[in-house]
Design a protein around this motif. Structure first.
Motif, PDB file in Angstrom:
ATOM      1  N   UNK A 136     -25.631 -63.700  10.125  1.00  0.00           N
ATOM      2  CA  UNK A 136     -24.841 -62.474   9.960  1.00  0.00           C
ATOM      3  C   UNK A 136     -23.343 -62.765   9.927  1.00  0.00           C
ATOM      4  N   UNK A 137     -22.610 -61.880   9.274  1.00  0.00           N
ATOM      5  CA  UNK A 137     -21.147 -61.990   9.194  1.00  0.00           C
ATOM      6  C   UNK A 137     -20.463 -61.018  10.149  1.00  0.00           C
ATOM      7  N   UNK A 138     -21.235 -60.378  11.021  1.00  0.00           N
ATOM      8  CA  UNK A 138     -20.728 -59.264  11.815  1.00  0.00           C
ATOM      9  C   UNK A 138     -20.679 -59.564  13.306  1.00  0.00           C
ATOM     10  N   UNK A 139     -19.785 -58.843  13.991  1.00  0.00           N
ATOM     11  CA  UNK A 139     -19.742 -58.848  15.458  1.00  0.00           C
ATOM     12  C   UNK A 139     -19.667 -57.389  15.925  1.00  0.00           C
ATOM     13  N   UNK A 140     -20.395 -56.514  15.241  1.00  0.00           N
ATOM     14  CA  UNK A 140     -20.323 -55.075  15.546  1.00  0.00           C
ATOM     15  C   UNK A 140     -21.392 -54.613  16.518  1.00  0.00           C
ATOM     16  N   UNK A 141     -22.121 -55.583  17.130  1.00  0.00           N
ATOM     17  CA  UNK A 141     -23.157 -55.280  18.125  1.00  0.00           C
ATOM     18  C   UNK A 141     -24.258 -54.383  17.562  1.00  0.00           C
ATOM     19  N   UNK A 142     -24.410 -54.358  16.245  1.00  0.00           N
ATOM     20  CA  UNK A 142     -25.465 -53.557  15.641  1.00  0.00           C
ATOM     21  C   UNK A 142     -25.133 -52.089  15.487  1.00  0.00           C
ATOM     22  N   UNK A 143     -23.866 -51.708  15.712  1.00  0.00           N
ATOM     23  CA  UNK A 143     -23.492 -50.298  15.579  1.00  0.00           C
ATOM     24  C   UNK A 143     -23.692 -49.811  14.150  1.00  0.00           C
ATOM     25  N   UNK A 144     -23.331 -50.628  13.175  1.00  0.00           N
ATOM     26  CA  UNK A 144     -23.522 -50.235  11.778  1.00  0.00           C
ATOM     27  C   UNK A 144     -24.989 -50.060  11.453  1.00  0.00           C
ATOM     28  N   UNK A 159     -14.158 -37.650  18.196  1.00  0.00           N
ATOM     29  CA  UNK A 159     -14.246 -37.736  16.736  1.00  0.00           C
ATOM     30  C   UNK A 159     -15.288 -38.800  16.378  1.00  0.00           C
ATOM     31  N   UNK A 160     -16.155 -38.472  15.404  1.00  0.00           N
ATOM     32  CA  UNK A 160     -17.188 -39.434  15.021  1.00  0.00           C
ATOM     33  C   UNK A 160     -16.556 -40.619  14.293  1.00  0.00           C
ATOM     34  N   UNK A 161     -16.972 -41.801  14.689  1.00  0.00           N
ATOM     35  CA  UNK A 161     -16.494 -43.034  14.067  1.00  0.00           C
ATOM     36  C   UNK A 161     -17.418 -43.403  12.910  1.00  0.00           C
ATOM     37  N   UNK A 162     -16.832 -43.738  11.775  1.00  0.00           N
ATOM     38  CA  UNK A 162     -17.635 -44.046  10.585  1.00  0.00           C
ATOM     39  C   UNK A 162     -17.770 -45.548  10.401  1.00  0.00           C
ATOM     40  N   UNK A 163     -16.695 -46.256  10.255  1.00  0.00           N
ATOM     41  CA  UNK A 163     -16.737 -47.698  10.025  1.00  0.00           C
ATOM     42  C   UNK A 163     -16.190 -48.403  11.259  1.00  0.00           C
ATOM     43  N   UNK A 164     -17.064 -48.744  12.173  1.00  0.00           N
ATOM     44  CA  UNK A 164     -16.628 -49.342  13.433  1.00  0.00           C
ATOM     45  C   UNK A 164     -16.320 -50.828  13.274  1.00  0.00           C
ATOM     46  N   UNK A 165     -17.227 -51.542  12.628  1.00  0.00           N
ATOM     47  CA  UNK A 165     -17.018 -52.975  12.478  1.00  0.00           C
ATOM     48  C   UNK A 165     -16.867 -53.637  13.834  1.00  0.00           C
ATOM     49  N   UNK A 166     -15.888 -54.527  13.931  1.00  0.00           N
ATOM     50  CA  UNK A 166     -15.647 -55.224  15.192  1.00  0.00           C
ATOM     51  C   UNK A 166     -14.723 -54.487  16.127  1.00  0.00           C
ATOM     52  N   UNK A 208     -20.241 -67.661  18.495  1.00  0.00           N
ATOM     53  CA  UNK A 208     -20.461 -67.433  17.063  1.00  0.00           C
ATOM     54  C   UNK A 208     -19.300 -66.739  16.356  1.00  0.00           C
ATOM     55  N   UNK A 209     -18.359 -66.175  17.134  1.00  0.00           N
ATOM     56  CA  UNK A 209     -17.240 -65.471  16.529  1.00  0.00           C
ATOM     57  C   UNK A 209     -16.422 -66.300  15.548  1.00  0.00           C
ATOM     58  N   UNK A 210     -16.045 -67.532  15.921  1.00  0.00           N
ATOM     59  CA  UNK A 210     -15.189 -68.331  15.022  1.00  0.00           C
ATOM     60  C   UNK A 210     -15.781 -68.556  13.643  1.00  0.00           C
ATOM     61  N   UNK A 211     -17.101 -68.729  13.540  1.00  0.00           N
ATOM     62  CA  UNK A 211     -17.711 -68.954  12.223  1.00  0.00           C
ATOM     63  C   UNK A 211     -17.707 -67.696  11.371  1.00  0.00           C
ATOM     64  N   UNK A 212     -17.430 -66.546  12.013  1.00  0.00           N
ATOM     65  CA  UNK A 212     -17.395 -65.277  11.295  1.00  0.00           C
ATOM     66  C   UNK A 212     -15.970 -64.806  11.059  1.00  0.00           C
ATOM     67  N   UNK A 213     -15.012 -65.651  11.393  1.00  0.00           N
ATOM     68  CA  UNK A 213     -13.622 -65.346  11.106  1.00  0.00           C
ATOM     69  C   UNK A 213     -12.778 -64.956  12.296  1.00  0.00           C
TER      70      UNK A 213
END
Length: 383
Positions: A136-144, A159-166, A208-213
């Motif tokens: 995976x390329x994400x660190x969003x804890x599966x929120x998306x 307020x509802x969050x739409x694009x949480x990402x990291x 794993x964070x560094x390999x994802x940027x």
């Protein structure tokens, strides 16, 4: 001679199936009568769908989904109609291979597309879902992922969050009331070779964070966001899985899966080995050929060739592994059942060219191996 061909993918160059076919082609050019059994391998990452479909039959289902940065792409998952089973790779919609190096933006990367694949499988009537968590390329804890399945997240002003990402520090509350109800009746299996917890020095961000940027100066901020969010999720779900093995898999997707669903976590390689019935094939095999892009001391920790070597050693079947490159510590793999490691390069070459020529290099390496085996047979007959 019966030869089992069971490679992992050669990342950036060949899928496990492409690798298996290249090896087989080299074998049959030297020994057309050799019996070959193709069993492409995976550990929950890239190639999981191909491996399960090869062992169980089925088809690939294509969907329009969002990639990690929200762009619409075509992604696919495996579907086995007779078992109503979907096989989904996190990497197919939310993976690192979908991004160029300059596009690694962990604060924006979302697992929403993986949730869309799961949603499609549920609508198709899936009774079992196997989700491979590698790559995976994400660190969003599966929120998306869970947003695509109906979960809502809110900031501290409701307020509802739409694009949480990291940006997990923005989450102040979550609402599970609209989570897809069909998930309660589905048998959900998470396939992964990762046993890391969610937080800390061995957790999703630190390891794993560094390999994802994630850059060094960002580690503390992202870790705090993960800590804050996971405390909220554990409280709302009344289920604390932060220290559970595998909770750090796929940027924390493993955590939220275990927190919100009844998930059976399985070792990815062991799952594939069972699906393709490798152990049964070993009972009548003379040789196993495996391999992956790089083999070194780290391969001892759950990599496909070592898993194959350990299993084959139980049945006294020799294993030879092909490798794009060989690093320090590879010599220790002999104790794990790997008799020899053969580099596939046939001379000095750059990384880009080696990746581009992977299929041809593996085919030629397979031919060289078969020639050596033929020479060995001749020597034995003459002595």
């Amino acid at each position: 001679m019966k030869i089992i061909i069971a490679p992992d993918s050669f990342k950036g160059s060949l899928t496990s199936m492409q690798a298996a076919l290249a090896i087989e082609r080299g074998i049959h050019e030297i020994d057309p009568l050799a019996e070959t059994v193709l069993l492409p391998m995976a550990d929950g990452g890239e190639g999981t769908v191909d491996a399960v479909l090869w062992g169980s039959g089925g088809e690939r289902i294509s969907c329009r989904v969002q990639d990690p940065l929200g762009r619409e792409i075509e992604a696919a998952y495996g579907w086995i109609e007779k078992d109503k089973t979907a096989v989904i790779e996190t990497a197919a919609a939310s993976g690192l291979p979908l991004l160029k190096r300059g596009e690694l933006k962990p604060e924006n990367a979302s697992s929403f597309g993986t949730g869309q694949l799961i949603k499609d499988a549920l609508e198709r009537g899936a009774e079992t879902i196997i989700l491979g968590l590698g790559g995976s390329a994400t660190i969003d804890a599966g929120t998306g992922l869970f947003q695509a399945l109906g979960v809502k997240f809110f900031d501290n002003e409701e307020r509802e969050l739409v694009n949480i990402g990291g940006r997990l520090e923005k989450v102040a509350a979550m609402d599970l009331s609209e989570l897809d109800g069909s998930l309660k009746t589905v048998s959900f299996i998470a396939a992964s070779d990762v046993t890391n917890p969610l937080l800390g020095t061995e957790g999703a961000i630190a390891v794993f964070g560094p390999q994802k940027g994630v850059e060094q100066h960002q580690l503390e901020r992202f870790e705090k966001g993960m800590q804050q969010f996971s405390a909220i999720a554990a409280r709302v779900a009344r289920n604390d899985k932060r220290n559970e093995p595998g909770s750090g898999a796929a940027g924390g997707i493993g955590f939220l899966l275990q927190t919100l669903l009844d998930v059976d976590f399985q070792n990815g390689l062991e799952l594939i080995v069972g699906k393709v019935r490798l152990e049964q094939q070993l009972l009548s095999a003379d040789l196993v050929l495996t391999g992956e892009g790089r083999i070194d001391g780290q391969s001892l920790f759950g990599k496909v060739p070592v898993g194959i070597g350990r299993l084959a050693m139980k049945h006294n079947v020799p294993v030879i592994a092909f490798a794009g490159s060989i690093g320090s510590g590879a010599e220790n793999l002999e104790k794990k059942g790997i008799l020899e490691i053969m580099p596939i390069t046939d001379g000095p070459t750059g990384l880009e060219k080696a990746l581009n020529d992977g299929e041809d290099l593996l085919y030629k390496a397979s031919k060289r191996l078969m020639n050596l085996l033929e020479i060995g047979n001749v020597i034995r007959k003459n002595t």
